[in-house]
Design a protein around this motif. Structure first.
Motif, short mmCIF file in Angstrom:
data_model
loop_
_atom_site.label_atom_id
_atom_site.label_comp_id
_atom_site.label_asym_id
_atom_site.label_seq_id
_atom_site.Cartn_x
_atom_site.Cartn_y
_atom_site.Cartn_z
N GLY A 260 3.26 5.97 -3.32
CA GLY A 260 4.48 6.75 -3.51
C GLY A 260 5.28 6.98 -2.25
O GLY A 260 5.96 7.99 -2.12
N LEU A 261 5.22 6.03 -1.30
CA LEU A 261 5.97 6.14 -0.05
C LEU A 261 7.00 5.02 0.02
O LEU A 261 6.65 3.84 0.13
N ALA A 262 8.25 5.38 -0.04
CA ALA A 262 9.35 4.41 -0.04
C ALA A 262 9.84 4.14 1.37
O ALA A 262 9.79 5.00 2.24
N GLY A 263 10.30 2.92 1.59
CA GLY A 263 10.90 2.56 2.87
C GLY A 263 10.52 1.18 3.33
O GLY A 263 11.22 0.59 4.15
N LEU A 264 9.42 0.64 2.79
CA LEU A 264 8.99 -0.71 3.18
C LEU A 264 8.83 -1.66 2.00
O LEU A 264 8.43 -2.80 2.19
N GLU A 265 9.16 -1.22 0.80
CA GLU A 265 8.91 -2.07 -0.36
C GLU A 265 9.64 -3.41 -0.29
O GLU A 265 9.20 -4.42 -0.82
N TRP A 266 10.76 -3.47 0.44
CA TRP A 266 11.49 -4.73 0.64
C TRP A 266 10.63 -5.76 1.36
O TRP A 266 10.88 -6.95 1.28
N ALA A 267 9.60 -5.31 2.08
CA ALA A 267 8.77 -6.21 2.88
C ALA A 267 7.59 -6.80 2.12
O ALA A 267 6.86 -7.62 2.66
N ALA A 268 7.40 -6.41 0.86
CA ALA A 268 6.30 -6.97 0.08
C ALA A 268 6.50 -8.48 -0.04
O ALA A 268 7.54 -8.94 -0.49
N GLY A 269 5.54 -9.22 0.43
CA GLY A 269 5.63 -10.67 0.36
C GLY A 269 6.17 -11.35 1.60
O GLY A 269 6.17 -12.58 1.68
N ILE A 270 6.62 -10.60 2.59
CA ILE A 270 7.11 -11.22 3.82
C ILE A 270 5.91 -11.68 4.64
O ILE A 270 5.02 -10.89 4.94
N PRO A 271 5.89 -12.97 5.01
CA PRO A 271 4.78 -13.43 5.85
C PRO A 271 4.97 -12.92 7.28
O PRO A 271 6.07 -12.57 7.69
N GLY A 272 3.91 -12.88 8.02
CA GLY A 272 4.00 -12.49 9.42
C GLY A 272 3.42 -11.12 9.67
O GLY A 272 3.02 -10.40 8.76
N THR A 273 3.40 -10.76 10.92
CA THR A 273 2.78 -9.51 11.36
C THR A 273 3.79 -8.41 11.56
O THR A 273 5.00 -8.65 11.69
N ILE A 274 3.29 -7.20 11.64
CA ILE A 274 4.15 -6.04 11.92
C ILE A 274 4.79 -6.21 13.29
O ILE A 274 5.99 -5.98 13.45
N PRO B 67 8.87 10.18 0.10
CA PRO B 67 8.20 10.23 -1.20
C PRO B 67 9.11 9.69 -2.31
O PRO B 67 10.32 9.93 -2.30
N ALA B 68 8.52 8.94 -3.22
CA ALA B 68 9.24 8.39 -4.37
C ALA B 68 8.23 8.13 -5.48
O ALA B 68 7.03 7.99 -5.20
N PRO B 69 8.68 8.06 -6.71
CA PRO B 69 7.75 7.81 -7.82
C PRO B 69 7.06 6.45 -7.67
O PRO B 69 7.72 5.42 -7.44
N VAL B 70 5.75 6.45 -7.78
CA VAL B 70 4.95 5.23 -7.65
C VAL B 70 5.44 4.17 -8.63
O VAL B 70 5.59 3.00 -8.27
N ALA B 71 5.72 4.56 -9.86
CA ALA B 71 6.15 3.58 -10.87
C ALA B 71 7.44 2.88 -10.45
O ALA B 71 7.59 1.66 -10.64
N ASP B 72 8.38 3.61 -9.87
CA ASP B 72 9.64 3.01 -9.41
C ASP B 72 9.39 2.02 -8.27
O ASP B 72 9.96 0.93 -8.25
N LEU B 73 8.56 2.43 -7.32
CA LEU B 73 8.28 1.56 -6.17
C LEU B 73 7.50 0.32 -6.59
O LEU B 73 7.81 -0.79 -6.14
N GLU B 74 6.52 0.48 -7.46
CA GLU B 74 5.76 -0.68 -7.91
C GLU B 74 6.62 -1.62 -8.74
O GLU B 74 6.46 -2.84 -8.67
N ALA B 75 7.57 -1.07 -9.49
CA ALA B 75 8.50 -1.92 -10.24
C ALA B 75 9.38 -2.72 -9.27
O ALA B 75 9.65 -3.91 -9.49
N GLN C 169 0.83 -1.20 0.00
CA GLN C 169 0.00 0.00 0.00
C GLN C 169 0.87 1.26 0.00
O GLN C 169 0.55 2.23 -0.69
N CYS C 170 1.93 1.24 0.78
CA CYS C 170 2.84 2.40 0.80
C CYS C 170 3.44 2.63 -0.58
O CYS C 170 3.49 3.76 -1.07
N ALA C 171 3.89 1.56 -1.23
CA ALA C 171 4.47 1.69 -2.57
C ALA C 171 3.46 2.25 -3.55
O ALA C 171 3.79 3.15 -4.34
N SER C 172 2.22 1.79 -3.47
CA SER C 172 1.20 2.27 -4.41
C SER C 172 0.81 3.74 -4.16
O SER C 172 0.20 4.36 -5.01
#
Length: 185
Positions: free
Chosen positions: A16-30, A101-109, A11-14
């Motif tokens: 335009g908020l960078a910093g957690l995109e590495w966590a996409a797909g990690i199972p488990g809770t915050i 802040p970061a470009p949505v396209a970069d984060l989604e890629a 959701q952050c990546a979509s």
């Protein structure tokens, strides 16, 4: 803290908020990620956390910075607690992260790249994630594979034939099956 980590990362990546995109797909809770310093693909909680709100033994809340949580590889002071007076009964309630802040396209890629890498190297469906920490200079999955344990099954639990550091289970598998498989590994 009971929310899954992967969904907010996406959701952050979509947005335009960078910093957690590495966590996409990690199972488990915050909350679990905060306690265990979850990480992948060059990022981890220690590098992303601004503040964690924690319920402490006297039923008060206290805010901890990443530095105060004394993070190390897949660990924190919360995980290393000795369960002496004041060390137990701490529960992560919430977490705030540093986002930029970061470009949505970069984060989604980046999220798409991480997702594709996971699909090609990790078992599909639900798993318990990586079971063992990597030893310095090596990878637990490689060691388990070299030991011939890929595909080893005990009851309803199995060491994944796709990636040996991932344990998977059949519906109805017992926790004892997983414990025994861990002991064997």
């Amino acid at each position: 803290s009971g929310a899954g980590l992967a969904s907010p990362a996406r959701q952050c990546a979509s947005r335009g908020l960078a910093g957690l995109e590495w966590a996409a797909g990690i199972p488990g809770t915050i909350g679990g990620a905060v306690v265990g310093n979850a990480g992948a693909h060059g990022g981890d909680i220690a590098g992303a956390l601004r503040l964690a709100t924690i319920l402490v033994a006297d039923l008060q809340t206290r805010d901890y910075t990443a530095a105060q949580l004394n993070y190390s590889y897949r660990s924190s002071c919360l995980k290393r607690a000795h369960h002496g007076p004041g060390d137990s009964d701490r529960v992560v309630l919430a977490a705030e992260f540093h986002l930029k802040p970061a470009p949505v396209a970069d984060l989604e890629a980046r999220v798409a790249e991480i997702t594709e890498r996971r699909k090609s190297t990790q078992p599909p469906g639900a798993s318990m994630g990586c079971m063992f920490k990597n030893p310095p200079g090596d990878h637990a999955g490689r060691l388990l594979d070299e030991a011939g344990l890929k595909g080893t099954r005990l009851g309803g639990a199995e060491i994944s034939p796709v990636h040996a550091n991932f344990f998977v289970s059949d519906p109805g598998a017992a926790a004892e099956d997983v414990r025994k498989l861990m002991a064997r590994a």
